[in-house]
Structures are given as C-alpha cells and as structure tokens.
Design a protein around this motif. Structure first.
Motif, PDB file in Angstrom:
ATOM      1  N   HIS A 126       1.996   2.076  -3.650  1.00  0.00           N
ATOM      2  CA  HIS A 126       0.740   1.600  -4.501  1.00  0.00           C
ATOM      3  C   HIS A 126       0.570   0.921  -5.809  1.00  0.00           C
ATOM      4  O   HIS A 126       1.118   1.188  -7.165  1.00  0.00           O
ATOM      5  CB  HIS A 126       0.952   3.820  -5.155  1.00  0.00           C
ATOM      6  N   GLU A 170       0.602  -1.381  -0.310  1.00  0.00           N
ATOM      7  CA  GLU A 170       0.148   0.193   0.291  1.00  0.00           C
ATOM      8  C   GLU A 170       1.324   1.471   0.181  1.00  0.00           C
ATOM      9  O   GLU A 170       0.306   2.113  -0.223  1.00  0.00           O
ATOM     10  CB  GLU A 170      -1.030   0.013   1.256  1.00  0.00           C
ATOM     11  N   LEU A 171       2.329   1.289   1.073  1.00  0.00           N
ATOM     12  CA  LEU A 171       2.533   2.442   0.365  1.00  0.00           C
ATOM     13  C   LEU A 171       3.742   2.702  -0.463  1.00  0.00           C
ATOM     14  O   LEU A 171       4.453   3.494  -0.643  1.00  0.00           O
ATOM     15  CB  LEU A 171       3.609   1.859   2.173  1.00  0.00           C
ATOM     16  N   LEU A 195       5.489   8.793   2.452  1.00  0.00           N
ATOM     17  CA  LEU A 195       4.564   8.138   3.477  1.00  0.00           C
ATOM     18  C   LEU A 195       4.913   7.720   5.056  1.00  0.00           C
ATOM     19  O   LEU A 195       4.691   7.661   5.939  1.00  0.00           O
ATOM     20  CB  LEU A 195       3.653   7.107   3.189  1.00  0.00           C
ATOM     21  N   ARG A 196       6.271   7.096   4.848  1.00  0.00           N
ATOM     22  CA  ARG A 196       6.504   6.294   5.988  1.00  0.00           C
ATOM     23  C   ARG A 196       7.432   7.457   6.839  1.00  0.00           C
ATOM     24  O   ARG A 196       6.853   7.175   8.375  1.00  0.00           O
ATOM     25  CB  ARG A 196       7.872   5.117   5.463  1.00  0.00           C
ATOM     26  N   ALA A 256      -2.268   8.981   3.613  1.00  0.00           N
ATOM     27  CA  ALA A 256      -1.952   7.752   2.865  1.00  0.00           C
ATOM     28  C   ALA A 256      -3.152   8.331   1.597  1.00  0.00           C
ATOM     29  O   ALA A 256      -3.126   7.742   0.418  1.00  0.00           O
ATOM     30  CB  ALA A 256      -2.125   6.553   3.309  1.00  0.00           C
TER      31      ALA A 256
END
Length: 306
Positions: A27, A24-25, A87-88, A94
């Motif tokens: 895409h 998910e991180l 994102l992290r 998100a």
C-alpha cells in the motif's frame, strides 16, 4: 518471539536485495517508500524471512548526528510485512481494507546498527499467528511478531494485529466513525512549535500544533512523502505514533526524544477534521499518551526511554 524451532536467516541462500517488492502489496504509491526487498516462507509453518533496506536518505532519518535510524522505520517495516504476507501468502484479496488494531516495538540500543553509507540492510524473521478465517477460508485477521537483525545481530522486535474487511464493511465503519468524529469542537488558533522543540528535521515534518487548550494532531505537510504517501480518509496510525512521540519530546523540553520501546492501540478511526488532541503524562522513563477527538479517545499507548 521464540525462534528456536524455526530455520535460521538465509537457510535457502541470501535474500534478494536487488529490488523492492511490489508497491501495491504494501500500500505504497512511491517506490522510494517501499522498504521490503524480499519475503519468503521458511520450512516452519507460517514463519517467514524477509529483507528490508533502510536508506539514510529517508525523511525520518534524524539529522542529529546520532547515526541511528528512527524507530518509525522499524514500525513501517512491520506495517509493510503485515500487508505483504497476508496478500502474497494467505490469499487476502487485494481489494480488502487493512485495519491495524495495535502494534508494539522494542529496540536494544547497544545492538542497533549504526547507519553507514547508503542503506542499512535489515533481515526480519516473522511469525504469523491467530489467523481468523470465514467459512469460505478467507482470512479476516491475523497477528505478526517479527525480530529484526543486521550483520547477524538481533537488535529489535515488533508485532501487531491487523484485520481485513470488504468494501461494505469498511464503508459501515467509516460512516459511523466520521459521524462520531464530526462532533468534535473546532480548535482555536494554533501554531506549529519550532522543529527543534519537536526534534524533527524540517518544519514540514511537524505533525503537532499548539493552541490555548493544548496539543493538536495537525501535520504541517498534508503531502508529506512518508506520512501521506497515498490519499486516505482518516489519520494514519503512523501519524498518531509520531504525534505522540513529538508531544513527549515537546512536553519534556527535549529530554525524551527517541523511545526504545512503544505500544499503540487504536480503538476507533481518528478523523482528519476537526483536529484531534494529544495528551501525555510522564512517569519517570515511561510516558503514557492518548489521542482524543470529540471528547472520545481514539488511540492510546506508551513509550519507554533509556
């Protein structure tokens, strides 16, 4: 990228290669399309080290006996870093939409690792710069520059810019882009050239078609596992880059097939329909390309060849 002031690869022990990062991180829908296995900050501000795995089984790996990975895999690794790190580590929500504005890459052919059994294990050193924030400190954009090494030898570099917009901002951008793209004239009857002429492995890897007026961005497989891993409302930048590469290979009669360096800048979204056109011109070992839709350029760039 100047790495003299940052810590060397593996300063805190080996990077993990046991599993991929969260899909998910980056895409991605399919775990098989996740290339990163570990990303962590170094002691230097906004500098990260990462591990990636490039499998020989990947659809982009050329079946021409060269035993070298496609430059597209290096660019895809950069794309995943450009999503995962913000994102992290930078608190980008998100739900934000990531828009890549430009990218560049360069390989050193004599230092590239030959693909062996299994996968090519790659280590990346990434510097984040030009971070833009709102008043509430939310990151809205940044730039990345990365070096790529295998077996301790640096063989490539890449970089680019990405911005992040919320749902309302993205809707506004897409509404305007879709309206402008709809003015493009529909192409006449087109056909896909033979895979060998585009230097691709299989017919479904073709992203170009040809009609009486020239070359079109027309992927043969709209569900291609790499190029269209997840649904989208516009033509992905990776498709545009590959379309330009195929156009150069086709127009050069197979003389120019694997660029060692390239640049791409997207000036607006390229819509899914009507099909955009790809124009390219050769100047010795450099090729300039443009993607045009409705008479308006949507992206442009260059490739360099040995």
């Amino acid at each position: 990228m100047n790495t003299s002031s940052v810590a060397p690869f593996g300063e805190e022990g080996p990077l993990s290669r046991s599993r991929t990062v969260e899909r998910e991180l980056v895409h991605r829908t399919s775990v098989a399309e996740v290339l990163l296995t570990d990303v962590r900050p170094t002691s230097a501000p906004d500098v990260f080290e990462a591990a990636a795995s490039w499998p020989r089984a990947h659809s982009t790996f050329p079946r021409d006996g060269s035993q070298r990975n496609s430059p597209l895999v290096l660019v895809e690794t950069l794309r995943q870093l450009g999503l995962y790190i913000p994102l992290r580590f930078h608190g980008v929500p998100a739900a934000r939409h990531a828009i890549i504005s430009d990218l560049h890459f360069r390989l050193t052919p004599e230092s590239e690792p030959p693909a062996g059994p299994g996968a090519t294990e790659v280590t990346c050193l990434v510097r984040v710069s030009a971070v833009r924030r709102t008043r509430d400190r939310t990151v809205t954009g940044l730039r990345l520059d990365a070096t790529f090494a295998a077996h301790g030898v640096v063989f490539g570099e890449a970089g680019g810019g990405v911005r992040f917009v919320d749902g309302a901002g993205y809707t506004a951008l897409r509404t305007r882009g879709a309206r402008d793209g709809a003015t493009a004239a529909p192409p006449t009857a087109a056909h896909h050239p033979e895979p060998a002429a585009l230097t691709v492995n299989h017919p479904q890897d073709a992203v170009l078609a040809e009609d009486a007026d020239g070359l079109l961005v027309a992927p043969a497989d709209p569900l291609h596992p790499f190029l269209f891993d997840h649904p989208g409302d516009h033509v992905p930048g990776m498709v545009l880059l590959e379309a330009a590469r195929q156009a150069v290979a086709y127009r050069s009669g197979g003389a120019l097939t694997r660029p060692y360096a390239g640049r791409l800048r997207a000036v607006r979204f390229t819509e899914l329909a009507p099909a955009a056109r790809v124009l390219c011109a050769r100047y010795h070992a450099t090729c300039v390309f443009r993607v045009v839709q409705g008479g308006t350029p949507t992206a442009y760039g260059t490739f360099s060849y040995p």
